[in-house]
Design a protein around this motif. Structure first.
Motif, PDB file in Angstrom:
ATOM      1  N   ASP A   1       0.809  -1.216   0.000  1.00 21.01           N
ATOM      2  CA  ASP A   1       0.000   0.000   0.000  1.00 21.01           C
ATOM      3  C   ASP A   1       0.840   1.264   0.000  1.00 21.01           C
ATOM      4  N   ARG A   2       2.071   1.189   0.524  1.00 24.04           N
ATOM      5  CA  ARG A   2       2.828   2.416   0.796  1.00 24.04           C
ATOM      6  C   ARG A   2       4.118   2.592   0.002  1.00 24.04           C
ATOM      7  N   GLN A   3       4.618   1.534  -0.636  1.00 26.08           N
ATOM      8  CA  GLN A   3       5.972   1.613  -1.167  1.00 26.08           C
ATOM      9  C   GLN A   3       6.154   2.700  -2.218  1.00 26.08           C
ATOM     10  N   ALA A   4       5.158   2.934  -3.059  1.00 24.81           N
ATOM     11  CA  ALA A   4       5.295   3.973  -4.083  1.00 24.81           C
ATOM     12  C   ALA A   4       5.475   5.345  -3.433  1.00 24.81           C
ATOM     13  N   ASN A   5       4.679   5.629  -2.418  1.00 24.56           N
ATOM     14  CA  ASN A   5       4.810   6.903  -1.718  1.00 24.56           C
ATOM     15  C   ASN A   5       6.131   6.997  -0.969  1.00 24.56           C
ATOM     16  N   TYR A   6       6.541   5.892  -0.359  1.00 24.93           N
ATOM     17  CA  TYR A   6       7.818   5.876   0.354  1.00 24.93           C
ATOM     18  C   TYR A   6       8.963   6.211  -0.594  1.00 24.93           C
ATOM     19  N   LEU A   7       8.994   5.566  -1.751  1.00 24.92           N
ATOM     20  CA  LEU A   7      10.096   5.765  -2.691  1.00 24.92           C
ATOM     21  C   LEU A   7      10.098   7.183  -3.255  1.00 24.92           C
ATOM     22  N   GLU A   8       8.927   7.708  -3.542  1.00 29.50           N
ATOM     23  CA  GLU A   8       8.841   9.079  -4.052  1.00 29.50           C
ATOM     24  C   GLU A   8       9.349  10.075  -3.014  1.00 29.50           C
ATOM     25  N   SER A   9       8.912   9.917  -1.780  1.00 24.94           N
ATOM     26  CA  SER A   9       9.309  10.832  -0.710  1.00 24.94           C
ATOM     27  C   SER A   9      10.804  10.751  -0.436  1.00 24.94           C
ATOM     28  N   LEU A  10      11.339   9.546  -0.350  1.00 27.68           N
ATOM     29  CA  LEU A  10      12.762   9.385  -0.029  1.00 27.68           C
ATOM     30  C   LEU A  10      13.659   9.842  -1.170  1.00 27.68           C
ATOM     31  N   THR A  11      13.224   9.681  -2.398  1.00 25.78           N
ATOM     32  CA  THR A  11      14.007  10.190  -3.529  1.00 25.78           C
ATOM     33  C   THR A  11      14.145  11.696  -3.432  1.00 25.78           C
ATOM     34  N   ARG A  12      13.094  12.354  -2.990  1.00 29.63           N
ATOM     35  CA  ARG A  12      13.148  13.806  -2.809  1.00 29.63           C
ATOM     36  C   ARG A  12      14.052  14.185  -1.629  1.00 29.63           C
ATOM     37  N   LEU A  13      13.954  13.451  -0.520  1.00 29.66           N
ATOM     38  CA  LEU A  13      14.697  13.794   0.695  1.00 29.66           C
ATOM     39  C   LEU A  13      16.169  13.409   0.616  1.00 29.66           C
ATOM     40  N   VAL A  14      16.442  12.230   0.107  1.00 30.98           N
ATOM     41  CA  VAL A  14      17.798  11.670   0.116  1.00 30.98           C
ATOM     42  C   VAL A  14      18.538  11.956  -1.182  1.00 30.98           C
ATOM     43  N   GLY A  15      17.811  11.945  -2.289  1.00 28.14           N
ATOM     44  CA  GLY A  15      18.425  12.173  -3.596  1.00 28.14           C
ATOM     45  C   GLY A  15      18.299  10.961  -4.488  1.00 28.14           C
ATOM     46  N   ALA A  16      18.100  11.217  -5.767  1.00 30.58           N
ATOM     47  CA  ALA A  16      17.872  10.132  -6.722  1.00 30.58           C
ATOM     48  C   ALA A  16      19.059   9.195  -6.835  1.00 30.58           C
ATOM     49  N   ALA A  17      20.277   9.720  -6.769  1.00 29.24           N
ATOM     50  CA  ALA A  17      21.456   8.871  -6.927  1.00 29.24           C
ATOM     51  C   ALA A  17      21.546   7.831  -5.825  1.00 29.24           C
ATOM     52  N   ASP A  18      21.340   8.249  -4.573  1.00 26.17           N
ATOM     53  CA  ASP A  18      21.467   7.308  -3.460  1.00 26.17           C
ATOM     54  C   ASP A  18      20.259   6.378  -3.343  1.00 26.17           C
ATOM     55  N   MET A  19      19.179   6.693  -4.005  1.00 24.54           N
ATOM     56  CA  MET A  19      18.018   5.805  -3.976  1.00 24.54           C
ATOM     57  C   MET A  19      17.961   4.873  -5.180  1.00 24.54           C
ATOM     58  N   LEU A  20      18.923   4.975  -6.099  1.00 28.50           N
ATOM     59  CA  LEU A  20      18.926   4.123  -7.289  1.00 28.50           C
ATOM     60  C   LEU A  20      18.895   2.638  -6.916  1.00 28.50           C
ATOM     61  N   GLY A  21      18.055   1.881  -7.591  1.00 23.65           N
ATOM     62  CA  GLY A  21      17.991   0.442  -7.391  1.00 23.65           C
ATOM     63  C   GLY A  21      17.224   0.010  -6.167  1.00 23.65           C
ATOM     64  N   THR A  22      16.656   0.956  -5.432  1.00 24.03           N
ATOM     65  CA  THR A  22      15.957   0.624  -4.191  1.00 24.03           C
ATOM     66  C   THR A  22      14.561   0.088  -4.492  1.00 24.03           C
TER      67      THR A  22
END
Length: 347
Positions: A169-190
């Protein structure tokens, strides 16, 4: 030590790009790593959606996570007591692993794939025993999203019976939020991984003369809380059922959390690993701050409701006596007050 990696990008035209670990090809020499890679080509389907910048290759091992051995064979990485951001790269959670005679169990894997990769290397520095199980203590993304490398290496995922649905239920929102907070490079492949073993009440595994007991709790911090007890050292990995220094985060049921914590305090333990802070706490002494905070949260909320305060007014006063005692208070206490007020006003 050498390892296999593959360079992947969001887009080959403008990146960002990052080397991704291909677990299970570690070797003492580059030649041995290359031979292993050629003999057993990796399955790259897990990286679907990313652009391949180069073929898999062998290079010197990358970054690790700092871990401390808090009991024989029990290791913990302590994340920063901070909100995830570009500076800490999402490294804000306690992670751990337990080494038995024949295998290893990993407890929580962090916010992003890079953390799972770094934890994998930390394990490989200490043992070549296989990581057969990954335990996810609850649904929050800072605990679960780094599991990919372990699953790709063959580990089975253990979680609460409610974890799969919660993540779905939540993973899409989690990934979108964390990509914004942490950065796309460090979230690659997550990515979120499926749960292989869903625990309804209790479950046990043996790592080789080392029994671990998993317990699924009723709704408390969340609706998917799972603890891990190492019977050999009486060490309990509590996930976010226990916080230290970091303001507790209520995403479940206040009265349920208080009841669970009270029951946990009666368990004979040598130490507890909290989800944040620590890295380990005496028990039950280590529960005292949490117990006090949750009691204050309930008492203040009931007082506000009885006084006829509206939610917007109540959140400004609920729990404020605890402000100087916790980090990130302004980020979490208003949310906790909102959840508590909503729960208690209709009881």
């Amino acid at each position: 030590m050498f390892e296999a990696v593959i360079a992947l990008c969001i887009s080959l035209s403008d990146g960002p790009c990052r080397d991704h670990l291909l677990p299970g090809y570690e070797a003492t020499t580059q030649a041995e790593c290359i031979t292993s890679l050629e003999a057993r080509p990796p399955d790259l389907k897990v990286f679907e959606g990313l652009a391949v910048q180069s073929d898999p290759n062998c290079t010197e091992a990358g970054e690790t996570l700092r871990v401390v051995e808090i009991a024989p064979g029990v290791f913990v990485h302590m994340g920063a007591v901070e909100e995830p951001d570009h500076s800490n790269r999402g490294d804000v959670t306690n992670l751990g692993f337990i080494v038995g005679d024949t295998s290893v169990a990993v407890i929580d894997t962090g916010t992003a794939r890079w953390m799972g990769e770094a934890l994998w290397r930390s394990i490989r520095q200490r043992t070549d025993k296989p990581a057969t199980h990954v335990v996810l203590t609850h649904m929050h993304p800072d605990h679960v999203l780094g599991a990919g490398p372990f699953v790709e290496a063959g580990a089975k995922v253990i979680g609460h019976k409610n974890l799969s649905r919660a993540l779905s239920d939540r993973q899409a929102n989690y990934l979108e939020s964390l990509t914004r907070l942490v950065g796309a490079a460090d979230m690659l492949g997550t990515r979120a991984v499926p749960v292989d073993i869903a625990v309804e009440e209790q479950f046990e595994i043996d790592l080789g003369n080392r029994k671990l007991v998993f317990r699924a709790w009723p709704m408390a911090h969340t609706g998917s809380d799972l603890t891990v007890l190492d019977q050999q050292t009486k060490t309990l990995f509590a996930g976010d059922l226990v916080f230290d220094r970091h303001t507790p985060a209520l995403d479940g049921r206040l009265r349920g959390w208080r009841a669970v914590l009270s029951e946990m305090e009666s368990i004979e333990l040598a130490r507890v690993v909290p989800g944040h802070g620590g890295p380990s706490l005496e028990w039950p002494l280590g529960a005292a701050p949490m117990t006090r905070y949750l009691e204050v949260l309930e008492t203040d909320t009931r007082t506000a409701i009885e006084a006829g305060q509206r939610l917007g007014e109540a959140v400004k006063v609920i729990g404020r006596s605890e402000k100087s005692l916790w980090a990130l208070f302004q980020a979490y206490n208003p949310r906790n007050a909102t959840v508590a007020f909503t729960e208690l006003e209709w009881e």
